[in-house]
Every structure is written in structure tokens, then in C-alpha cells.
Design a protein around this motif. Structure first.
Motif, PDB file in Angstrom:
ATOM      1  N   SER A 114      52.025  35.253  43.508  1.00  0.00           N
ATOM      2  CA  SER A 114      50.881  35.142  44.417  1.00  0.00           C
ATOM      3  C   SER A 114      51.309  35.320  45.870  1.00  0.00           C
ATOM      4  O   SER A 114      50.475  35.543  46.745  1.00  0.00           O
ATOM      5  CB  SER A 114      50.178  33.795  44.232  1.00  0.00           C
ATOM      6  OG  SER A 114      51.053  32.740  44.501  1.00  0.00           O
ATOM      7  N   GLU A 121      44.842  36.862  40.093  1.00  0.00           N
ATOM      8  CA  GLU A 121      44.789  35.692  40.972  1.00  0.00           C
ATOM      9  C   GLU A 121      43.516  35.795  41.802  1.00  0.00           C
ATOM     10  O   GLU A 121      43.479  36.478  42.819  1.00  0.00           O
ATOM     11  CB  GLU A 121      46.045  35.672  41.853  1.00  0.00           C
ATOM     12  CG  GLU A 121      46.400  34.296  42.404  1.00  0.00           C
ATOM     13  CD  GLU A 121      45.727  33.999  43.720  1.00  0.00           C
ATOM     14  OE1 GLU A 121      44.486  33.866  43.754  1.00  0.00           O
ATOM     15  OE2 GLU A 121      46.439  33.873  44.710  1.00  0.00           O
ATOM     16  N   PHE A 143      41.764  33.702  43.691  1.00  0.00           N
ATOM     17  CA  PHE A 143      41.624  33.057  44.994  1.00  0.00           C
ATOM     18  C   PHE A 143      41.830  34.072  46.120  1.00  0.00           C
ATOM     19  O   PHE A 143      41.088  34.107  47.091  1.00  0.00           O
ATOM     20  CB  PHE A 143      42.609  31.897  45.121  1.00  0.00           C
ATOM     21  CG  PHE A 143      42.504  31.146  46.425  1.00  0.00           C
ATOM     22  CD1 PHE A 143      41.405  30.335  46.678  1.00  0.00           C
ATOM     23  CD2 PHE A 143      43.483  31.259  47.385  1.00  0.00           C
ATOM     24  CE1 PHE A 143      41.293  29.641  47.881  1.00  0.00           C
ATOM     25  CE2 PHE A 143      43.389  30.574  48.584  1.00  0.00           C
ATOM     26  CZ  PHE A 143      42.292  29.764  48.834  1.00  0.00           C
ATOM     27  N   GLN A 144      42.859  34.916  45.973  1.00  0.00           N
ATOM     28  CA  GLN A 144      43.151  35.947  46.964  1.00  0.00           C
ATOM     29  C   GLN A 144      42.708  37.335  46.507  1.00  0.00           C
ATOM     30  O   GLN A 144      42.937  38.315  47.203  1.00  0.00           O
ATOM     31  CB  GLN A 144      44.658  35.991  47.258  1.00  0.00           C
ATOM     32  CG  GLN A 144      45.215  34.697  47.811  1.00  0.00           C
ATOM     33  CD  GLN A 144      46.712  34.817  48.008  1.00  0.00           C
ATOM     34  OE1 GLN A 144      47.156  35.337  49.026  1.00  0.00           O
ATOM     35  NE2 GLN A 144      47.494  34.360  47.039  1.00  0.00           N
ATOM     36  N   THR A 185      43.613  31.466  34.869  1.00  0.00           N
ATOM     37  CA  THR A 185      43.684  31.560  36.325  1.00  0.00           C
ATOM     38  C   THR A 185      43.914  30.160  36.904  1.00  0.00           C
ATOM     39  O   THR A 185      43.876  29.167  36.184  1.00  0.00           O
ATOM     40  CB  THR A 185      42.366  32.108  36.919  1.00  0.00           C
ATOM     41  OG1 THR A 185      41.343  31.135  36.734  1.00  0.00           O
ATOM     42  CG2 THR A 185      41.974  33.429  36.284  1.00  0.00           C
ATOM     43  N   TYR A 244      41.873  28.511  38.338  1.00  0.00           N
ATOM     44  CA  TYR A 244      40.634  27.758  38.134  1.00  0.00           C
ATOM     45  C   TYR A 244      40.467  27.346  36.668  1.00  0.00           C
ATOM     46  O   TYR A 244      39.418  26.837  36.285  1.00  0.00           O
ATOM     47  CB  TYR A 244      39.426  28.568  38.596  1.00  0.00           C
ATOM     48  CG  TYR A 244      39.545  28.982  40.040  1.00  0.00           C
ATOM     49  CD1 TYR A 244      39.641  28.026  41.049  1.00  0.00           C
ATOM     50  CD2 TYR A 244      39.594  30.316  40.401  1.00  0.00           C
ATOM     51  CE1 TYR A 244      39.774  28.391  42.372  1.00  0.00           C
ATOM     52  CE2 TYR A 244      39.726  30.696  41.731  1.00  0.00           C
ATOM     53  CZ  TYR A 244      39.818  29.728  42.710  1.00  0.00           C
ATOM     54  OH  TYR A 244      39.961  30.094  44.025  1.00  0.00           O
ATOM     55  N   ALA A 285      35.689  26.305  44.269  1.00  0.00           N
ATOM     56  CA  ALA A 285      36.171  27.210  45.328  1.00  0.00           C
ATOM     57  C   ALA A 285      35.046  28.122  45.752  1.00  0.00           C
ATOM     58  O   ALA A 285      34.096  28.336  45.025  1.00  0.00           O
ATOM     59  CB  ALA A 285      37.349  28.023  44.831  1.00  0.00           C
TER      60      ALA A 285
END
Length: 134
Positions: A30, A57, A59-60, A85, A87, A134
Motif C-alpha cells: 500500500s 486497496e 482506501f487509496q 480488503t 474493510y 470510511a
């Protein structure tokens, strides 16, 4: 010094020994990952098969670097990603999703995306009965 393959180069560098060149990592973690738009652009630049980028990934929005792209860009490392993931959504099945910037990507099938007030939300393990994480 003779030309090393990726495995030899990485082992040498990790052992603090000289290698034939620096070891390169694009996309194996990541921290070294590439945004899915960059992955898509590189695939196009190198004339590789164009298809939606798999997101490992979310989130990004980091895209998976497939073997053909890894060879084209000369990376020495391969990512070893878990079965879910960050999450908690399993990555055993996928769905195409068109993102708000216009790119179609592959997200884990059970991943939720909820747009509210101009923001995008997702829920842990895809469970919409709990607040977004998120």
C-alpha cells in the motif's frame, strides 16, 4: 557483475549486498502502490490489453499490477494480498463499478459504495446495517 533476475536482486539488496542494479517495487504494498488511473494509463502507454483495473486497496484506490505491466515497467516485487480488503470485504468475486471520475474499475462484489452529500462512503464487510466505516 552478471545480470540478476528479480528474485536474486531482491535477496541481494535485502542482505545488504551489491546487486546489478537497484531493486524496484511498484505496486507490491500500500506504500508503493499506484492509483488505478495511473495503472490504466500505464497499460495504455505500453500497449497492453485495456480492461478495468482491479482494486486491491480501496482506501487509496490502488490498482493491481498484473504480470504484463510489471514486466513492462521493470518492477522486481509482486504483491501478496490477503483474501479481504482493509474493510473486511472478501476479494473472491468482483463487480464493475464506474467511479465518479469516469473510470470503470473492478471492486470486490460485496463492497458497498454510498454517495451522500458529495462524499462516498463504504461499510465494513459490506454490511449496510451498520454505520459507514470510511
Amino acid at each position: 557483475m552478471t545480470k540478476m533476475n528479480s528474485k536474486e536482486r531482491l535477496q541481494s539488496v535485502l542482505a545488504h549486498k551489491n546487486a546489478d542494479t537497484i531493486a524496484v517495487d511498484f505496486g507490491a504494498t500500500s506504500v508503493t502502490g499506484m492509483h488505478c488511473k495511473i495503472v490504466e494509463g500505464l497499460r495504455k502507454y505500453y500497449g497492453l490489453e485495456e480492461h478495468p483495473v482491479y482494486i486491491h486497496e480501496p482506501f487509496q484506490m490502488l490498482g493491481y499490477i498484473e504480470e504484463d505491466l510489471a514486466e513492462a515497467i521493470g518492477t522486481d516485487c509482486v504483491g501478496a494480498f490477503g483474501e479481504s480488503t482493509m474493510y473486511g470485504v472478501k476479494t473472491d468475486s468482483w463487480k464493475e463499478v464506474k467511479m465518479h471520475w469516469g473510470q470503470t474499475v473492478m471492486l470486490p462484489e460485496k463492497m458497498t459504495l454510498e454517495e451522500k452529500d458529495g462524499r462516498l462512503y463504504t461499510h465494513p464487510q459490506g454490511d449496510t446495517s451498520v454505520p459507514a466505516s470510511a
